[in-house]
Design a protein around this motif. Structure first.
Motif, mmCIF file in Angstrom:
data_model
loop_
_atom_site.group_PDB
_atom_site.id
_atom_site.type_symbol
_atom_site.label_atom_id
_atom_site.label_comp_id
_atom_site.label_asym_id
_atom_site.label_seq_id
_atom_site.Cartn_x
_atom_site.Cartn_y
_atom_site.Cartn_z
ATOM 1 N N PRO A 1 0.821 -1.216 0.000
ATOM 2 C CA PRO A 1 0.000 0.000 0.000
ATOM 3 C C PRO A 1 0.855 1.267 0.000
ATOM 4 C CG PRO A 1 -0.724 -1.536 1.697
ATOM 5 C CD PRO A 1 0.584 -2.041 1.195
ATOM 6 N N ARG B 1 -5.015 0.160 -9.588
ATOM 7 C CA ARG B 1 -3.754 0.002 -8.857
ATOM 8 C C ARG B 1 -2.577 -0.159 -9.810
ATOM 9 N NH1 ARG B 1 -2.236 -3.358 -3.323
ATOM 10 N NH2 ARG B 1 -1.693 -1.368 -2.372
ATOM 11 N N GLU C 1 -3.507 4.724 -6.820
ATOM 12 C CA GLU C 1 -3.665 4.050 -5.532
ATOM 13 C C GLU C 1 -4.872 4.568 -4.766
ATOM 14 O OE1 GLU C 1 -2.160 1.381 -2.411
ATOM 15 O OE2 GLU C 1 -1.962 1.546 -4.594
ATOM 16 N N GLN D 1 -7.693 2.075 -3.346
ATOM 17 C CA GLN D 1 -7.968 1.930 -1.916
ATOM 18 C C GLN D 1 -9.432 2.223 -1.604
ATOM 19 O OE1 GLN D 1 -5.231 3.663 0.860
ATOM 20 N NE2 GLN D 1 -3.404 3.013 -0.279
ATOM 21 N N ARG D 2 -10.017 3.175 -2.314
ATOM 22 C CA ARG D 2 -11.446 3.451 -2.096
ATOM 23 C C ARG D 2 -12.288 2.233 -2.461
ATOM 24 N NH1 ARG D 2 -15.686 4.421 -5.097
ATOM 25 N NH2 ARG D 2 -14.507 4.583 -7.044
ATOM 26 N N ARG E 1 -11.687 -0.743 0.076
ATOM 27 C CA ARG E 1 -12.346 -0.542 1.369
ATOM 28 C C ARG E 1 -13.864 -0.671 1.241
ATOM 29 N NH1 ARG E 1 -7.818 3.175 2.253
ATOM 30 N NH2 ARG E 1 -6.668 2.399 4.071
ATOM 31 N N GLU F 1 -3.814 -8.802 -1.728
ATOM 32 C CA GLU F 1 -3.676 -7.357 -1.522
ATOM 33 C C GLU F 1 -4.769 -6.773 -0.624
ATOM 34 O OE1 GLU F 1 -2.961 -5.402 -5.276
ATOM 35 O OE2 GLU F 1 -1.194 -6.628 -5.685
ATOM 36 N N TYR F 2 -5.931 -7.372 -0.597
ATOM 37 C CA TYR F 2 -6.970 -6.904 0.322
ATOM 38 C C TYR F 2 -6.602 -7.106 1.793
ATOM 39 C CZ TYR F 2 -10.649 -5.564 -3.001
ATOM 40 O OH TYR F 2 -11.397 -4.917 -3.963
ATOM 41 N N PHE G 1 -5.803 -4.245 3.999
ATOM 42 C CA PHE G 1 -6.883 -3.338 4.385
ATOM 43 C C PHE G 1 -7.937 -4.081 5.214
ATOM 44 C CE2 PHE G 1 -4.958 -2.117 0.393
ATOM 45 C CZ PHE G 1 -4.611 -0.801 0.617
#
Length: 643
Positions: A214, A444, A449, A453-454, A457, A485-486, A489
């Motif tokens: 991230p 990504r 990024e 990320q939005r 999430r 990758e999740y 988060f």
């Protein structure tokens, strides 16, 4: 006196090398902080060198033998010479061991010279051409010194002492000083420390580490513009490059005539880090491109933008993020991480995403899918399939992650086939329907990024409302993000690719299949299923289960050629001499297969975009659908007609 001469020159050489090492480390430490365990890292060098590194080197047997003899002989010779001439332990056995080590190194040097005489195009030239001579001078000189020691001869004529001294200085100049001051042997020093302080230590010991890290969006400067924006151990990794050209040989973008040459890219990073106007790269170049380093002096600087005269943005945008370069690199350099870091700067700081990139990213922001389809249409493809919505059932064994294939008519066929197979196997599954958003892969890989990320999430927040045992998807890109990758988060799930689940169902006999008619089939490994996640066997086991003997392409498995659909490459659309999918279809044609089986929606679209005549492109789920027992297919047809 021979002994004092050797002792003085050896000590002097080691001291100058040590001084160069301090200087080199200071260059690397200009990068951003990265926490490492120093002593644990150093202690891991032998295991990682003899295991992980040589597992890659050994893919080319002749090169592996050459490397073992040269590197092993050199290390053994330096140890024995230091014991004899610096510690004063000079028994006959010690001289004999030094003699044997020098002979082994001399043999390795001869193998290096032989390889250089018929050097392939991807092997760097320039200073690397003189390396065999330097190896021979070092090994030959200390071989002679060891013979004199073994015979007890220490008093030599002055002229011979002078000649030996000059030869020792010449040999140590390349072999010792070159390790830390610059030259072909630099990879030995930097490479060892790169193994110790690798940015992805999870890769060692057979592990996998392929997820992007991230980006802290609160930082004042996003992405990488100049060398000091990289982490210090990334700079160390660039310095470890041996310029063997394996990455260049494997790169689909380079083969297609696009601006990217992964080997040159890494050397550009080194020039940027050192600020040197004396380049060290000599390698392949496409006609019409800028001259390579070594033909044209290029000045860099650790605080100077890499895009100011050193790096063309099109080079960065050519990458398909297939990780073929990373897979082939014996020094385990992370090319893709560096490319995405550079893209993050271009996208987030400069707004300079090329091609259709800006439109796609705007669509992701406005509609949560890259092509701007109305979000409420995401579940239209399944309106007649009676798939439960997770919002209605709340709890399920399998959540089917549909992905953006839901908006594409070609990939809707794959999804419908997969649903039929799951239903026939009586799998308890549901979909999110309109609640599912784009997984964020495209954003990504294009460096956005913030949008990624939005989306991540938002998807994680949706998934937190429901209970399920695992997620299954037919999209390797979504599979990779959800699995690898999740979790950064707080999205920790058990994630399966559809070929993995189907292989499990067949093995458990929950899904019964019959052999299909004689088919001439080859299989294309998707990059994000194969190289990123090691998913090579499940698709092949499924094809074997329906009686298909696969005609493997020369470039298959971990060496599979990319279809050209990853990393946003179809969006940035950097021109080359050829299209990557056209090259991949040529690989298919060489097998004589009539059908190329795929396991990725991007691969389907890219390979079906090749001009006909060409082999037919089928997803593995579509092929398995044909292998359902006749009675089951008749029932299926009747049910669909009734509905």
């Amino acid at each position: 006196m021979l002994t004092p001469l050797v002792s003085v020159l050896l000590l002097l050489g080691l001291l100058i090398t040590l001084f160069g090492a301090v200087r080199r480390v200071r260059l690397w430490r200009q990068g951003k902080p990265f926490a490492v365990n120093v002593w644990a890292g150093l202690s891991n060098i032998p295991r990682r060198y003899l295991g992980d590194l040589h597992n890659v080197v050994a893919r080319e047997k002749a090169t592996a033998h050459m490397h073992v003899a040269t590197a092993g002989g050199f290390v053994a010779a330096m140890v024995m010479l230091s014991i004899i001439y610096l510690l004063g332990i000079n028994s006959g056995a010690m001289y004999l061991l030094a003699l044997i080590a020098c002979m082994v190194m001399l043999l390795g040097a001869q193998l290096v010279a032989g390889r250089r005489r018929s050097a392939p195009a991807h092997l760097s030239t320039g200073p690397w051409v003189r390396l065999p001579k330097s190896l021979k001078v070092f090994a030959g000189t200390f071989l002679l010194v060891s013979i004199f020691g073994l015979l007890g001869i220490d008093n030599l004529p002055s002229i011979l002492l002078v000649l030996l001294g000059v030869a020792m200085i010449a040999g140590m100049g390349e072999m010792l000083l070159g390790m830390t001051w610059g030259g072909p042997m630099k990879h030995a020093f930097a490479g060892a420390l790169h193994l110790a302080f690798h940015p992805r230590p999870e890769r060692f010991g057979g592990g996998q580490s392929t997820g992007l890290r991230p980006l802290d969006l609160t930082e004042p400067h996003l992405g990488v513009d100049k060398p000091t924006d990289f982490h210090w151990n990334q700079l160390l990794g660039f310095d470890a490059c041996v310029q063997c050209g394996r990455c260049e040989k494997a790169c689909p973008a380079f083969a297609a005539g696009q601006p990217l040459n992964p080997k040159k890219l890494i050397q550009d990073m080194v020039v940027g880090m050192t600020g040197s106007s004396t380049a060290s790269y000599h390698g392949s170049v496409h006609p019409g491109q800028e001259p390579q380093l070594g033909e044209k002096a290029v000045c860099g600087g650790p605080e100077r933008s890499l895009f100011e005269g050193l790096l063309d943005p099109d080079t960065v945008w050519s990458c398909t993020t297939c990780r073929a370069c990373v897979e082939e690199c014996p020094m385990m350099i992370e090319h893709v991480d560096a490319i995405v870091d550079l893209r993050r700067y271009l996208t987030l700081e400069q707004g300079a995403t090329p091609g259709k990139g800006p439109d796609m990213l705007e669509n992701l922001i406005a509609t949560d899918n890259p092509n701007g389809h109305p979000p409420q249409q995401r579940n239209n493809w399944a309106v007649d399939l009676h798939i439960p919505l997770l919002a209605d059932v709340k709890q399920v064994d399998v959540l089917l992650w549909v992905g953006d294939g839901a908006f594409d008519m070609r990939n809707q066929r794959t999804l419908r086939a997969l649903v039929t197979l799951l239903q026939r196997a009586k799998v308890d599954f549901a979909v999110l329907g309109n609640e599912e958003l784009d997984c964020g892969d495209l954003a990504r890989r294009l460096g956005d990024e913030a949008t990624f990320q939005r989306l991540a999430r938002a998807n994680i927040n949706t998934l937190s409302k429901y209970r399920f045992k695992r997620i299954v998807t037919a999209d390797p890109h979504a599979f990779h993000l959800l699995k690898n990758e999740y979790p950064d988060f707080t999205g920790n799930y058990s994630v399966y690719h559809h070929t993995q689940l189907l292989a499990e169902l067949v093995a458990q006999e929950s899904l019964k299949l019959e052999p299909v008619r004689d088919l001439s089939v080859t299989y294309h490994d998707p990059c994000y299923l194969g190289r990123y996640n090691g998913g090579y066997e499940p698709p092949r086991s499924l094809l074997r289960a329906i009686g298909i003997e696969i005609k493997e392409m020369e470039r298959s498995g971990y060496r599979s050629r990319c279809c050209g659909g990853g990393g946003g490459a179809p969006v940035t659309d950097i021109t080359g001499k050829r299209r990557i999918p056209d090259m991949r279809m040529d690989d298919v044609r060489e097998t004589g297969a009539e059908i190329v089986v795929v396991a990725c929606p991007q691969c389907s679209l890219m390979l079906e975009g090749v001009v006909e005549p060409r082999p037919e492109v089928r997803d593995i789920a579509e092929l398995l659908l044909e292998a359902l027992p006749q009675q089951t297919r008749y029932l299926q047809a009747a049910e669909e007609e009734a509905s």
